[in-house]
Design a protein around this motif. Sequence first.
Motif, short mmCIF file in Angstrom:
data_model
loop_
_atom_site.label_atom_id
_atom_site.label_comp_id
_atom_site.label_asym_id
_atom_site.label_seq_id
_atom_site.Cartn_x
_atom_site.Cartn_y
_atom_site.Cartn_z
N THR A 42 0.83 -1.28 0.01
CA THR A 42 0.15 0.02 0.12
C THR A 42 0.87 1.16 0.17
O THR A 42 2.21 1.13 0.31
CB THR A 42 -0.96 0.14 1.29
N VAL A 43 0.24 2.70 -0.40
CA VAL A 43 1.30 3.67 -0.25
C VAL A 43 1.07 4.30 1.21
O VAL A 43 2.22 4.42 1.68
CB VAL A 43 0.59 4.75 -1.24
N VAL A 44 0.06 4.17 1.79
CA VAL A 44 -0.05 4.56 3.29
C VAL A 44 -0.70 3.49 4.19
O VAL A 44 -1.51 2.78 3.60
CB VAL A 44 -0.82 5.98 3.45
N PRO A 49 -7.38 5.78 6.04
CA PRO A 49 -8.51 4.91 5.65
C PRO A 49 -7.69 3.63 4.70
O PRO A 49 -8.25 2.37 4.80
CB PRO A 49 -9.37 5.57 4.74
N TRP A 50 -7.11 4.11 3.65
CA TRP A 50 -6.28 3.09 2.63
C TRP A 50 -5.58 2.00 3.71
O TRP A 50 -5.78 0.91 3.34
CB TRP A 50 -5.41 3.99 2.12
N GLY A 51 -4.87 2.51 4.45
CA GLY A 51 -4.08 1.46 5.55
C GLY A 51 -5.30 0.58 6.36
O GLY A 51 -4.98 -0.60 6.32
N ASP A 83 8.65 3.98 -4.66
CA ASP A 83 8.17 4.71 -6.14
C ASP A 83 6.98 3.96 -6.49
O ASP A 83 7.16 2.95 -7.25
CB ASP A 83 9.26 4.07 -7.07
N GLN A 84 5.80 4.82 -6.07
CA GLN A 84 4.59 3.98 -6.20
C GLN A 84 4.09 3.72 -7.83
O GLN A 84 3.18 3.20 -8.14
CB GLN A 84 3.45 4.92 -5.49
N THR A 85 4.82 4.59 -8.56
CA THR A 85 4.55 4.41 -10.12
C THR A 85 5.15 3.02 -10.70
O THR A 85 4.96 2.57 -11.70
CB THR A 85 4.99 5.62 -10.97
N THR A 103 -5.43 3.90 -8.53
CA THR A 103 -5.73 3.71 -10.01
C THR A 103 -4.79 4.92 -10.51
O THR A 103 -4.14 4.52 -11.84
CB THR A 103 -6.88 4.14 -10.58
N ILE A 104 -4.37 5.99 -9.96
CA ILE A 104 -3.50 6.83 -10.25
C ILE A 104 -1.87 6.24 -10.38
O ILE A 104 -1.50 6.45 -11.58
CB ILE A 104 -3.23 8.16 -9.54
N ASN A 105 -1.62 5.56 -9.47
CA ASN A 105 -0.30 5.25 -9.32
C ASN A 105 -0.19 4.13 -10.61
O ASN A 105 0.77 3.65 -11.03
CB ASN A 105 0.00 4.61 -8.05
N GLN A 219 -0.34 21.01 -2.81
CA GLN A 219 -0.59 19.47 -3.30
C GLN A 219 -1.92 19.25 -3.44
O GLN A 219 -2.75 19.93 -3.05
CB GLN A 219 0.15 18.52 -2.50
N GLU A 220 -2.39 18.03 -3.75
CA GLU A 220 -3.84 17.77 -3.97
C GLU A 220 -3.80 16.05 -3.29
O GLU A 220 -3.12 15.24 -3.78
CB GLU A 220 -4.48 17.63 -5.20
N ASN A 221 -4.66 15.91 -2.47
CA ASN A 221 -5.14 14.82 -1.93
C ASN A 221 -6.28 14.74 -1.02
O ASN A 221 -6.89 15.83 -0.55
CB ASN A 221 -3.79 14.32 -0.80
N PRO A 222 -6.92 13.48 -0.78
CA PRO A 222 -8.23 13.60 -0.04
C PRO A 222 -8.00 13.96 1.50
O PRO A 222 -6.87 14.13 2.26
CB PRO A 222 -8.46 12.03 -0.05
#
Length: 350
Positions: A42-44, A49-51, A83-85, A103-105, A219-222
Amino acid sequence: MINRRSLLKVGVAGGALAAAPYVFSRSAVAQSKYKDEYKLSTVVGLPFPWGQGGEIFGNLVRERTAGRINIKMYPGVSLVSGDQTREFTAIRQGVIDLALGSTINWSPQVRELNLFSLPFLAQDHAGLDALVQGDVGKQIVGIVEKAGVQVLGWGENGFREVTNSKREIRTPADMKGLKFRVVGSPIFNDTFTALGANPTQMSWADAQPALASGAVEGQENPMHIFTAAKLHTLSQKFVTRWGYVADPLIFVANKDIWASWDAKDRDIVKQAAVDAGKQEIAIARKGLSGADQSMVKEVEALGVKVTELSDAEKNAFKAAVKPSYDKWVQQIGADLVKKAEAAVAARKKA
Ligand code: X2X
């Protein structure tokens, strides 16, 4: 633990006892292909919430398989050095067993995933649901699977709101010259450039020091990322809720790992992803949907100015990004975008 080698040994050493290897049931043999631990990227991690979604999924799978499938979460995309990409390629290649990814990554490898990054497409939670839960979502699952991974279910990062250290953003003109960190798909460079801002693409790991030093101003993020990462401590004093893009999360498995599990366990894992996804989406929307807008109060209490845009104000941004939108329709596929626009237009508003 029974593995292939010990079975072989029994077979050879116990040559006279011809029946000996067959005392092991089929499932015990299948089980021998199972690994002690499966790595979930996972990224976070927690408390995002993601984690939480990754954690819920791992726990459900462990419980429902009675420990046969033991998932450990690796946040910070640490399996690909942050490196999430590169995450999608690593899952495909088997460096990563499982992931709950944005989906972005994965858009650099699966260009159709840029659909969700088309500015002002989804519009609201009902619009996002119309995309993900409908035919568009099914088509995307097929595309992602064709790209080489097994899809298990959907989650959600959330509507990405624009923040900065300098000034309130109400119009595209307010963005002029501001230095923004943007995520790893080139569509974000195009969107921010169309708005007159100065975007730089970097990983989430690099974003935080860059905000701290002032190398980038916004930056932009939820909103949930904003609070969990304490972005107000990185000079982010202005938040504009423009709701321009929302990134779904997707639970996936490497295809060889998926094939190594017996049918019953595959069903369990898939159902666990669906169940964990539902819970995760509810967590990601908490305080940001319907009458419960408590998240906004929470952010304001940190000394941050939160700006809500009217539809007319949002339309000014939408008009400004149109050249970039049109360019990306071609990259994503005009038919898919048309289908997505129609699904959003036909949504039942909450
Ligand atoms: O890097 C980001 O901004 C994040 C954490 O939201 C994603 O991984 C898309």
